[in-house]
Design an enzyme around this catalytic site. Structure first.
Site, PDB file in Angstrom:
ATOM      1  N   ALA A 114       0.510  -0.921  -0.078  1.00 42.12           N
ATOM      2  CA  ALA A 114      -0.352   0.268   0.248  1.00 42.12           C
ATOM      3  C   ALA A 114       0.624   1.044   0.025  1.00 42.12           C
ATOM      4  O   ALA A 114       0.581   2.322  -0.351  1.00 42.12           O
ATOM      5  CB  ALA A 114      -1.219  -0.774   1.320  1.00 42.12           C
ATOM      6  N   LYS A 115       1.749   1.132   0.723  1.00 45.34           N
ATOM      7  CA  LYS A 115       2.632   2.178   0.132  1.00 45.34           C
ATOM      8  C   LYS A 115       2.926   2.861  -0.662  1.00 45.34           C
ATOM      9  O   LYS A 115       3.434   4.060  -0.863  1.00 45.34           O
ATOM     10  CB  LYS A 115       4.360   1.934   1.065  1.00 45.34           C
ATOM     11  CG  LYS A 115       3.826   1.905   2.336  1.00 45.34           C
ATOM     12  CD  LYS A 115       3.156   2.690   3.717  1.00 45.34           C
ATOM     13  CE  LYS A 115       2.816   2.159   4.880  1.00 45.34           C
ATOM     14  NZ  LYS A 115       2.453   3.416   5.745  1.00 45.34           N
ATOM     15  N   ASP A 116       2.936   2.262  -1.436  1.00 48.69           N
ATOM     16  CA  ASP A 116       3.028   2.682  -3.620  1.00 48.69           C
ATOM     17  C   ASP A 116       2.160   4.159  -3.427  1.00 48.69           C
ATOM     18  O   ASP A 116       2.981   5.128  -3.784  1.00 48.69           O
ATOM     19  CB  ASP A 116       2.876   1.621  -4.032  1.00 48.69           C
ATOM     20  CG  ASP A 116       3.765   0.674  -4.458  1.00 48.69           C
ATOM     21  OD1 ASP A 116       4.812   0.512  -4.148  1.00 48.69           O
ATOM     22  OD2 ASP A 116       3.499   0.310  -5.542  1.00 48.69           O
TER      23      ASP A 116
END
Length: 346
Positions: A46-48
């Site tokens: 999710a950090k993208d």
């Protein structure tokens, strides 16, 4: 000549990972359960979303100059995403991680060209050796660098308000009744929750936002009492979940309750997701699923529940941890971790 159908870079693939119905692991729980599988992002987490959103915002504001250095504090996933975005956009990347980060994550960071500083995990947040303090020092030592500072950057939550929240609302056709997500920096749960609650209010429905915290973290008690209790803090093994400080990126007002989970049960449950659903996901995904089990026992769900769980990252980042029998045994997690399924032919 026919035009070639291709993406210009991996950055165009960020966002819109699928919602996948959980078929087996929730069979005995009333309601319908769906996983938002963030491992389908190109950087496998999710950090993208926040890496691209924050960097592009800094570019728009003229803060990031060509060839600049990006500095960040990370448990691994944000650093990987920042390194990936930096490669495409031509920036240098320096990250400070804790010694709790898996060797897999550290090797992946180095493979993506990031300079990595490994800091002790069992020191106070304001200790000069903590990964928070080290990242601040590295920012000061690199003129013209940008410190992402995800724990105290409102853009962390904004990224999810503008992407994860709308995606889930659309994918569920507005029928979602519960969102369950881990809280570390708090950006994912806060931004997503804010959007979902706004849409639910407009449509005359409600969405329960359920956070997942770790034993050894201060978030659950702070949410309930507004007290930062240092007596709550002690070392734990789950990465990317819980905190020994209060991140301003967390909007506690949009979270209805927190559930705490143990290192051991979360590790077993991550393995269970893999063997029962065919989804190879990370340690924090196991934590989210473990919280669902505990909430079900407490009577949180009924036949009308439509529950979305955010599975934050991919299992490949935990091969030397929860998917390693040796590591599990070293932690005293001994159930179901034998090599009985391996047969060596001599």
């Amino acid at each position: 000549m026919k035009e070639i159908q291709a993406y210009q870079s991996v950055l165009e693939l960020i966002g819109n990972p699928p919602l996948i119905k959980l078929q087996n692991i929730t069979k005995s729980i009333p309601g319908a359960f769906y996983a938002k599988v963030e491992a389908f992002n190109p950087g496998h987490s999710a950090k993208d979303r926040i890496a691209l959103y924050i960097i592009e915002q800094a570019e728009r504001e003229g803060i990031l100059q060509p060839g600049a250095t990006i500095v960040e504090t990370t448990s691994g996933n944000t650093g990987f995403s920042l390194a990936m975005v930096s490669i495409i956009k031509g920036y240098k990347c320096i990250v400070a991680v804790t010694s709790k980060s898996s060797p897999d994550k550290i090797d992946m960071l180095r493979s993506m060209g990031a300079k990595v500083y490994v800091c002790p995990c069992d020191v106070a947040a304001d200790d000069e050796r903590s990964y928070y303090s080290v990242a601040k020092r590295l920012h000061q030592e690199n003129p013209g660098s940008v410190y992402i500072n995800q724990y105290f950057n409102e853009l962390n939550s904004a990224a999810h308000y503008h992407s994860t929240g709308p995606e889930i609302w659309e994918q569920t056709n507005g029928t979602i009744t519960h969102l369950i997500a881990c809280s570390g920096t708090g950006g994912t749960i806060s931004g997503t929750a804010k959007y979902l609650k706004e849409q639910a209010e407009k449509s005359g429905t409600t969405v329960r936002i359920l956070g997942v915290d770790a034993y050894g973290s201060v978030l659950k008690k702070y949410h309930e009492t507004k007290e930062f209790d240092t007596n709550e803090i002690y070392p734990y093994r789950i990465e990317g979940l819980g905190k020994n400080l209060i991140p301003s990126a967390t909007n506690f007002e949009v979270i209805d309750s927190f559930t705490k989970v143990t290192d051991e049960e979360s590790a077993y449950t991550a393995r269970e997701i893999a063997t029962q659903e065919g989804l190879f996901v990370g340690y924090t995904s196991g934590a989210v699923m473990q919280a669902i089990k505990q909430l079900a026992e407490a009577g949180e769900f009924d036949e009308n529940s439509r529950v979305v769980a955010i599975f934050p990252d991919h299992g490949s980042r935990y091969m030397s941890k929860v998917y390693s029998d040796q590591w599990m045994n070293e932690q005293g997690f001994t159930a179901n971790t034998s090599n009985q399924d391996i047969e060596y032919i001599q």
